[in-house]
Structure formats: C-alpha cells, structure tokens
Design a protein around this motif. Sequence first.
Motif, short mmCIF file in Angstrom:
data_model
loop_
_atom_site.label_atom_id
_atom_site.label_comp_id
_atom_site.label_asym_id
_atom_site.label_seq_id
_atom_site.Cartn_x
_atom_site.Cartn_y
_atom_site.Cartn_z
N VAL A 119 32.73 80.39 7.16
CA VAL A 119 32.54 81.18 5.94
C VAL A 119 31.73 80.39 4.89
O VAL A 119 30.94 80.95 4.14
CB VAL A 119 33.90 81.62 5.36
N ALA A 120 31.91 79.09 4.87
CA ALA A 120 31.19 78.25 3.90
C ALA A 120 29.68 78.38 4.04
O ALA A 120 28.94 78.27 3.06
CB ALA A 120 31.61 76.79 4.05
N VAL A 121 29.20 78.60 5.24
CA VAL A 121 27.76 78.78 5.45
C VAL A 121 27.29 80.08 4.78
O VAL A 121 26.27 80.11 4.09
CB VAL A 121 27.40 78.77 6.96
N PHE A 122 28.08 81.14 4.96
CA PHE A 122 27.76 82.41 4.29
C PHE A 122 27.70 82.20 2.78
O PHE A 122 26.81 82.69 2.09
CB PHE A 122 28.83 83.47 4.59
N ASP A 123 28.69 81.47 2.28
CA ASP A 123 28.78 81.27 0.83
C ASP A 123 27.58 80.47 0.30
O ASP A 123 27.08 80.76 -0.79
CB ASP A 123 30.10 80.60 0.47
N ARG A 124 27.11 79.49 1.06
CA ARG A 124 25.94 78.71 0.62
C ARG A 124 24.69 79.60 0.57
O ARG A 124 23.86 79.47 -0.33
CB ARG A 124 25.68 77.54 1.58
N VAL A 125 24.56 80.47 1.56
CA VAL A 125 23.40 81.37 1.60
C VAL A 125 23.43 82.32 0.40
O VAL A 125 22.43 82.48 -0.32
CB VAL A 125 23.36 82.15 2.95
N VAL A 126 24.59 82.92 0.16
CA VAL A 126 24.72 83.84 -0.97
C VAL A 126 24.43 83.11 -2.28
O VAL A 126 23.71 83.63 -3.15
CB VAL A 126 26.14 84.47 -1.01
N ALA A 127 24.96 81.90 -2.42
CA ALA A 127 24.78 81.15 -3.67
C ALA A 127 23.30 80.89 -3.94
O ALA A 127 22.85 81.00 -5.09
CB ALA A 127 25.56 79.84 -3.61
N ALA A 128 22.55 80.57 -2.91
CA ALA A 128 21.13 80.27 -3.10
C ALA A 128 20.36 81.51 -3.54
O ALA A 128 19.46 81.44 -4.39
CB ALA A 128 20.52 79.69 -1.81
N VAL A 129 20.70 82.66 -2.98
CA VAL A 129 20.01 83.90 -3.38
C VAL A 129 20.47 84.31 -4.78
O VAL A 129 19.65 84.69 -5.63
CB VAL A 129 20.24 85.03 -2.34
#
Length: 235
Positions: A119-129
Amino acid sequence: VNDAHAAPRSVGVVVVAAGSGTRLGADVPKAFVQVAGRSLLSYAVERVTQVAHLARLVIVVPEGHGTATALGDVAPVPEGTVVVPGGAERTDSVRAGLAEVGEVDIVLIHDAARAFTPVAVFDRVVAAVAAGASGAVPGLPVVDTIKAVDADGTITGTPDRAGLRAVQTPQGFDADVLRAAYASGLSATDDAALVETLGHHVRVVAGDPLAFKVTTPEDLARAQRLVASWAASVD
Ligand code: CTP
Ligand code: MG
C-alpha cells in the motif's frame, strides 16, 4: 499550488486483470491463478482497498468473466465498485476501465499481476501527483548493465545505469491528463509513456521489490514462497 498537500484528493483505481497470461501458461487467465488458495486478483484488490481517499474502484476482467467469477474470492470491495470486460491489448483494457472511473482527481492504473504491491507504494504515487506532478510511477534502480542494440545484435550504446529505472505499477496521473492521453488515440505498453509523449511531467517515486509482476512460472513460484513465508510468520 501551495495547498496541494493539504487537500485530500479523490482517487480512482483501475485494476487491469484482463490478460490471458500466455507466458505463465496456466489453464485460467492469470488474474484468477491461485496462490495459497486465493486468486492473484484478490491479493491485488485487498491492497487497493486500503489506499487513502479511494473513491472508485474499477476492475477490468477478461471478456466472458462476469462479476461473480471476478469477485468470487475478492473480499469486500467498496460500494460502487465496477467490473468491466477488457480488450485485446492492455491499452484497450485500460481504456475500458478509464471510461468507468467517473469524477475523481487522480487515477491509478494497476496491474493485477503485481498482486503484492505494498500500500505504501500506492501512497507514494498518489502523494507525488497530489503535490503537482501530472503523473508518477514507482521505479527501482536497474541492477544489470543495459545495452542498446541494432537488429543484428550489435551494441549501439550503453546508457548510464544511474539514469535508468525499472518501472512498476500503480502508475498514477491527474485524471484529466490521463483522459486526454487516452483520447489522443496513441498507444503504448506503459501508461506513463503516453502521458510523456504529450509533454507532461511524470516523476519516478520509489518502487518496491514486492511490486514484481507475476509473468512466468518462476514468478508464480516466488509468489507462493512469499505468501508461505507470511503464513509461517503469523503462526
Ligand atoms: N492486461 C489486461 N488486458 C490485456 C492484457 C493485459 O488487462 N489485454 C493486464 C494483465 O491482466 C496484467 C497486466 O495487464 O494484470 C500486465 O500484463 P501482462 O503481465 O503482460 O499480463 P498478460 O498479458 O495476461 O500476460 P502475457 O503477456 O504473458 O500473455
Ligand atoms: Mg501481456
């Protein structure tokens, strides 16, 4: 936009699970292949449902596999989840999913075959966008030296490894940008490539080895060992 971090943005996730899994060679489509009694799709969706600000989940399945088959062992999905049939190429499946994602700020496209992506990978992607990139994709440093070759196999160049990343999914985008990219009619194996082609700024964030794609029987064996190791550590 200085308040980009503060404002929670709605996230739509399209899980593409419509491939046949030719290289895996199982007797069912790859997303329905079992690992410790559960489908790869069920592992993928279990993680997606934990993504912050998830507003819409779309699951793209092979033609002829209805919601019941698709969600048979996929434990509770959010209300409003849609299951739609995919197409011949991954691009066609993404396009079908994108059409159902509705009014969200950020869209993530995720391979069901990367079933164990944390899930942390999803969260990093969302945070960057959310922080202002048009797109963001997880990536890992490349460990092998990569050669560019011509049709005869003669080496034409050796790109500096330090400037290369092997990318994974989920790939996340500003929803309007991704819709425009798909409306352009261009096609690519990678969603980010479409968006890059249109001149948008796409960032690489830290990926994770656990976001590996189940492609071959060896990858499936790795998945089985992984899940077995989790079960062992719980006992
Ligand atoms: N995918 C899809 N629709 C397609 C092709 C692929 O939804 N027409 C999805 C797959 O289900 C997978 C992801 O895209 O989750 C990545 O594709 P890949 O690993 O290549 O899966 P397959 O195409 O099923 O495998 P293969 O190429 O070995 O046939
Ligand atoms: Mg494929």
